[in-house]
Scaffold this motif. Structure first.
Motif, PDB file in Angstrom:
ATOM      1  N   PHE A   3       6.642 -28.905  36.027  1.00 23.36           N
ATOM      2  CA  PHE A   3       5.353 -28.922  35.339  1.00 23.36           C
ATOM      3  C   PHE A   3       4.617 -27.586  35.503  1.00 23.36           C
ATOM      4  O   PHE A   3       4.187 -26.958  34.523  1.00 23.36           O
ATOM      5  N   GLY A   4       4.477 -27.158  36.752  1.00 23.36           N
ATOM      6  CA  GLY A   4       3.790 -25.889  37.013  1.00 23.36           C
ATOM      7  C   GLY A   4       4.504 -24.709  36.397  1.00 23.36           C
ATOM      8  O   GLY A   4       3.875 -23.777  35.888  1.00 23.36           O
ATOM      9  N   ALA A  29      -1.739 -23.849  29.216  1.00 25.98           N
ATOM     10  CA  ALA A  29      -2.548 -24.036  30.420  1.00 25.98           C
ATOM     11  C   ALA A  29      -4.044 -23.950  30.123  1.00 25.98           C
ATOM     12  O   ALA A  29      -4.870 -24.021  31.038  1.00 25.98           O
ATOM     13  N   GLN A  30      -4.397 -23.817  28.844  1.00 26.78           N
ATOM     14  CA  GLN A  30      -5.815 -23.681  28.475  1.00 26.78           C
ATOM     15  C   GLN A  30      -6.426 -25.048  28.162  1.00 26.78           C
ATOM     16  O   GLN A  30      -7.241 -25.191  27.255  1.00 26.78           O
ATOM     17  N   PHE A  31      -6.003 -26.080  28.916  1.00 27.51           N
ATOM     18  CA  PHE A  31      -6.443 -27.439  28.612  1.00 27.51           C
ATOM     19  C   PHE A  31      -7.940 -27.607  28.870  1.00 27.51           C
ATOM     20  O   PHE A  31      -8.538 -26.930  29.698  1.00 27.51           O
ATOM     21  N   ALA A  41      18.711 -18.959  34.351  1.00 22.66           N
ATOM     22  CA  ALA A  41      19.051 -19.570  33.063  1.00 22.66           C
ATOM     23  C   ALA A  41      18.977 -21.096  33.154  1.00 22.66           C
ATOM     24  O   ALA A  41      18.471 -21.764  32.238  1.00 22.66           O
ATOM     25  N   PHE A  42      19.466 -21.620  34.272  1.00 21.45           N
ATOM     26  CA  PHE A  42      19.429 -23.065  34.468  1.00 21.45           C
ATOM     27  C   PHE A  42      17.974 -23.561  34.557  1.00 21.45           C
ATOM     28  O   PHE A  42      17.612 -24.576  33.958  1.00 21.45           O
ATOM     29  N   SER A  43      17.157 -22.816  35.326  1.00 21.08           N
ATOM     30  CA  SER A  43      15.745 -23.187  35.473  1.00 21.08           C
ATOM     31  C   SER A  43      15.031 -23.135  34.127  1.00 21.08           C
ATOM     32  O   SER A  43      14.236 -24.024  33.796  1.00 21.08           O
ATOM     33  N   TYR A  44      15.315 -22.073  33.360  1.00 21.68           N
ATOM     34  CA  TYR A  44      14.700 -21.927  32.047  1.00 21.68           C
ATOM     35  C   TYR A  44      15.093 -23.111  31.149  1.00 21.68           C
ATOM     36  O   TYR A  44      14.253 -23.681  30.448  1.00 21.68           O
ATOM     37  N   TRP A  45      16.376 -23.477  31.216  1.00 24.12           N
ATOM     38  CA  TRP A  45      16.862 -24.610  30.425  1.00 24.12           C
ATOM     39  C   TRP A  45      16.173 -25.903  30.865  1.00 24.12           C
ATOM     40  O   TRP A  45      15.767 -26.718  30.023  1.00 24.12           O
ATOM     41  N   GLN A  46      16.008 -26.083  32.183  1.00 27.32           N
ATOM     42  CA  GLN A  46      15.362 -27.284  32.714  1.00 27.32           C
ATOM     43  C   GLN A  46      13.898 -27.365  32.275  1.00 27.32           C
ATOM     44  O   GLN A  46      13.404 -28.442  31.910  1.00 27.32           O
ATOM     45  N   ILE A  47      13.223 -26.203  32.310  1.00 29.59           N
ATOM     46  CA  ILE A  47      11.819 -26.173  31.886  1.00 29.59           C
ATOM     47  C   ILE A  47      11.707 -26.563  30.416  1.00 29.59           C
ATOM     48  O   ILE A  47      10.839 -27.345  30.016  1.00 29.59           O
ATOM     49  N   ARG A  48      12.629 -25.983  29.605  1.00 30.38           N
ATOM     50  CA  ARG A  48      12.627 -26.298  28.173  1.00 30.38           C
ATOM     51  C   ARG A  48      12.926 -27.784  27.946  1.00 30.38           C
ATOM     52  O   ARG A  48      12.326 -28.430  27.074  1.00 30.38           O
TER      53      ARG A  48
END
Length: 339
Positions: free
Chosen positions: A69-70, A80-82, A20-27
């Motif tokens: 970022f990754g 990721a379709q840059f 949950a923390f990682s998801y929040w950080q990514i967001r």
């Protein structure tokens, strides 16, 4: 509940909390603004993957180094379709907006404006100085441009429509000029079909040439059709056009800003004080208004015009009236110089 069960439950809870923390950080990272304080042009080279993209963004200080970022690209694979290209990044843009832009392929558009009344060599110099253009022309000679576009050399000066053109990075100079040429050809074709009957033009080149003379003689919209009428009347009567801009064009680089009596008497293909009829081609790039005036000149008896000292011109039907208008202009000019 056994100790083991409690331990497993604690680990699971910690894992869920970590996720949950990682998801929040990514967001949070995705929503965070780029670390730029002004508009920035960013180029992603062809064949770049995630690692190269991240390295480029870090190196150019567009985003700060982070482990998220990754993970963001894995969480939102659409980002990721840059695509390779040159993009315009704005202050306040978020990381997600950046990646969405790179995935959209909507590259930055750059403007270049070609002005009415300018010569082709001025356009070529502008193109050479403009950013992000791929230069394919070896030099700024009209013969080089004619060969590159597969045009007759006489269809170079004046045969490009003046306007603001947008282009993306690595657009070639010839691609931009080809667009301008096609637009001018289409406009001249349409005006040739709709022109006033009985005009003393041999072909479309004469129409375009007349428009270029009108363009150089006046910048006032309500004068263009009058100026065109003067030259049309002169052609019909077999009078020489006697227009200074054609003399200046024929002098080329030898013109230093002032016309002398000797200049007016020195023959060139464009000196309409010496030659009869129209010069061999346009002397500048005319705008649409001048083209319209050349195709639909006002019906008048005017044979002369001279500057009135107020930004416009005085039009007259006979030499005596013209000479008086010239004297009035010279007197006004003298008064201004004495102030």
């Amino acid at each position: 509940m056994t100790v083991k069960s409690k331990l497993v439950g604690g680990i699971v809870a910690l894992a869920i909390a970590g996720l949950a923390f990682s998801y929040w950080q990514i967001r949070q990272f995705a929503a965070s603004p780029l670390t730029i304080d002004k508009e920035t042009i960013f180029t992603l080279p062809a064949g770049s993957g995630r690692v190269v993209l991240e390295a480029e963004l870090n190196q150019q200080k567009i985003i700060s180094p982070t482990i998220w970022f990754g993970w963001l690209l894995k969480l939102e694979p659409d980002l990721a379709q840059f695509k390779a290209g040159t993009y315009r990044l704005t202050q306040g843009m978020s990381v997600r907006q950046l990646l969405a832009l790179l995935s959209s392929g909507k590259e930055a558009q750059f403007p270049i404006r070609f002005i009415e009344g300018s010569r082709m060599q001025e356009w070529l110099a502008q193109l050479r100085a403009a950013p992000y253009i791929k230069h394919t022309l070896a030099d700024d000679k009209l013969t080089t441009l004619a060969a590159a576009l597969k045009l007759p050399e006489q269809d170079v000066e004046g045969w490009f429509y003046p306007d603001t053109y947008s282009y993306t990075a690595n657009t070639t100079d010839t691609a931009i000029l080809r667009r301008a040429h096609e637009r001018m050809e289409k406009l001249v074709d349409n005006l040739w079909q709709s022109k006033t009957e009985g005009l003393p033009y041999k072909d479309k080149n004469d129409l375009l040439t007349m428009a270029s003379i009108v363009e150089k003689e006046t910048a006032l919209s309500d004068e263009r059709s009058k100026v065109a009428s003067v030259f049309i009347n002169r052609l019909r009567l077999g009078m020489r056009l006697q227009t200074d801009p054609t003399v200046i064009y024929g002098m080329g680089e030898s013109y230093k800003g002032t016309l002398t009596h000797k200049d007016l008497e020195t023959p060139t293909a464009y000196n309409t004080y010496v030659i009869a009829g129209m010069p061999p081609g346009p002397i500048a790039t005319p705008g649409k208004a001048s083209l319209e005036a050349a195709a639909h000149p006002l019906k008048t008896d005017f044979l002369y015009f001279v500057a009135d000292g107020k930004g416009g011109h005085t039009f007259t039907t006979n030499l005596a009236s013209h000479n008086r208008a010239v004297q009035a202009w010279r007197l006004l000019l003298k008064e201004k110089n004495e102030q």
